[in-house]
Design a protein around this motif. Structure first.
Motif, PDB file in Angstrom:
ATOM      1  N   UNK A  17     -25.493  17.994 -65.862  1.00  0.00           N
ATOM      2  CA  UNK A  17     -26.632  18.333 -66.710  1.00  0.00           C
ATOM      3  C   UNK A  17     -26.507  17.680 -68.086  1.00  0.00           C
ATOM      4  N   UNK A  18     -25.279  17.352 -68.462  1.00  0.00           N
ATOM      5  CA  UNK A  18     -25.092  16.766 -69.802  1.00  0.00           C
ATOM      6  C   UNK A  18     -25.773  15.397 -69.943  1.00  0.00           C
ATOM      7  N   UNK A  60     -27.986  14.292 -67.986  1.00  0.00           N
ATOM      8  CA  UNK A  60     -29.402  14.539 -67.651  1.00  0.00           C
ATOM      9  C   UNK A  60     -30.176  14.972 -68.882  1.00  0.00           C
ATOM     10  N   UNK A  61     -29.584  15.852 -69.687  1.00  0.00           N
ATOM     11  CA  UNK A  61     -30.262  16.348 -70.887  1.00  0.00           C
ATOM     12  C   UNK A  61     -30.493  15.208 -71.876  1.00  0.00           C
ATOM     13  N   UNK A  85     -33.714  22.916 -61.962  1.00  0.00           N
ATOM     14  CA  UNK A  85     -33.531  22.479 -63.347  1.00  0.00           C
ATOM     15  C   UNK A  85     -34.876  21.985 -63.899  1.00  0.00           C
ATOM     16  N   UNK A  98     -25.266  22.952 -70.609  1.00  0.00           N
ATOM     17  CA  UNK A  98     -25.891  23.084 -71.933  1.00  0.00           C
ATOM     18  C   UNK A  98     -27.319  23.601 -71.829  1.00  0.00           C
ATOM     19  N   UNK A 133     -34.000  22.535 -70.502  1.00  0.00           N
ATOM     20  CA  UNK A 133     -33.013  21.529 -70.894  1.00  0.00           C
ATOM     21  C   UNK A 133     -32.994  21.255 -72.391  1.00  0.00           C
ATOM     22  N   UNK A 134     -34.152  21.361 -73.018  1.00  0.00           N
ATOM     23  CA  UNK A 134     -34.282  20.973 -74.423  1.00  0.00           C
ATOM     24  C   UNK A 134     -35.011  22.066 -75.202  1.00  0.00           C
TER      25      UNK A 134
END
Lengths: 200, 161
Positions: free
Chosen positions: A151-152, A154-155, B9, B28, B48-49
């Motif tokens: 996910x890192x 990906x973010x 996700x 995260x 995600x953000x």
């Protein structure tokens, strides 16, 4: 994200082949054991497929990752299933391969250093091929769920895109049962830079 | 019949008793659960953000804490949740790797958690419990019957908040 035609994808497959080929050779020398590399896969993936792509999001892996900056921006990740990481460490320590004791600090730094060697040789062969200067950060390691590790990148990618473009290479041992993944995740602009430098 | 709804996700979903809802491998990213214990309807967002307004490419609304929450709330109300009874729990927002962010307070995980808290406060939804930060991944399962949020992490006992 802009999609690419087959010639463009072939170029990236070639990048993966050369990078991972050299990385696999380095590891092979280190382990004194034959490793064979599969043909790299270049794919666009949505975030969820991407985080599921190393044995499922909940699969526990050892991941070593470098952030790359310079003319190419993105990440290179070396990842192994936790059972394979145990076999790798056991091979280096010369003990029975199937043991799955807790990793000691020395084991962990060995895995990290192997990741470092693989990532460095992956990137230096791409540098040699393309003439692009690539600055990798110090590698960071994590043993965790694949989803949390993947996910890192990906973010970071998600700030600009809704898909991840990755070059994925896999190797496996011939006489030693281990498998590993080396992956480059970069943005479209970086891949464009590679193509331009290669004149394609 | 017990079934588990899986939230992908950059997505959200809602569920109601006797179903449970889960999302896997939060790093995260932040997992926000909003539930109504009266109608036993709940929603889970895997964002995600933090902020859709700071990003040019913001067509995927569920990618962000702010727009994702907005959409999920709308769907919750449509599914019969009472806006005034809503409560929230959340997990995730870890700092998985160190190379981009200098300290914990600027990490994307931290920003996601802060954004979630801000949005919940704006919406007047009390945050009942959280398990956020640190440096490891989490899988979460929420049961709208008991309102328990179960958290699984590698090498740690399962906890319930």
């Amino acid at each position: 994200m802009e999609h690419m035609d087959n010639t463009q994808l072939d170029v990236l497959t070639e990048i993966g082949t050369i990078g991972a080929g050299n990385a696999t050779t380095s590891l092979s020398v280190l382990l004194n054991s034959k490793l064979s590399m599969k043909i790299p896969k270049v794919s666009f993936m949505d975030f969820d497929d991407f985080v599921e792509s190393i044995g499922g999001a909940e699969n526990v892996i050892a991941g070593v990752m470098s952030n790359i900056t310079g003319e190419i921006e993105g990440f290179v990740l070396f990842a192994m299933d936790i059972r394979d990481a145990h076999r790798l460490v056991n091979r280096l320590r010369g003990i029975e391969l199937s043991k799955e004791e807790m990793f000691t600090d020395i084991d962990l730094s060995a895995v990290k250093e192997i990741g470092n060697i693989l990532i460095s040789s992956y990137l230096s062969s791409i540098e040699t091929l393309t003439g692009i200067s690539i600055r990798p950060s110090n590698p960071m390691m994590s043993i965790d769920m694949a989803g949390a590790i993947l996910s890192f990148p990906a973010i970071v990618n998600s700030r600009e895109h809704d898909e991840v473009l990755r070059i994925e290479s896999q190797f496996e041992g011939e006489d030693l049962s281990i498998e590993g993944h080396i992956m480059m995740i970069a943005d479209t602009e970086s891949y464009m830079t590679i193509r331009t430098r290669l004149g394609i | 019949m017990e079934s588990i709804v899986k939230v992908r996700m950059a997505d959200y979903a809602i569920c109601s008793v006797p179903q449970k809802i889960t999302t896997i491998g939060l790093g995260s990213c932040v997992g926000i659960v909003v539930y109504d214990s009266g109608s036993k309807v709940c929603g889970m967002l895997h964002a995600m953000l933090p902020d859709s307004k700071k990003i040019r490419n913001n067509s995927n609304r569920s990618k962000f804490v702010d727009s994702g929450m907005e959409d999920m709330l709308q769907m919750l109300v449509q599914a019969g949740a009472n806006k005034r009874r809503l409560m929230a729990k959340m997990a995730g927002g870890a700092k998985m790797f160190d190379f981009i962010d200098d300290n914990e307070n600027t990490s994307i995980g931290y920003q996601n958690v802060q954004a979630a808290k801000q949005i919940l406060e704006q919406l007047g939804i009390p945050l009942v419990a959280e398990d956020t930060g640190k440096n490891y991944g989490r899988t979460i399962v929420f049961d709208p019957e008991s309102n328990d949020l179960e958290i699984k992490a590698v090498g740690q006992p399962t906890s319930v908040i």
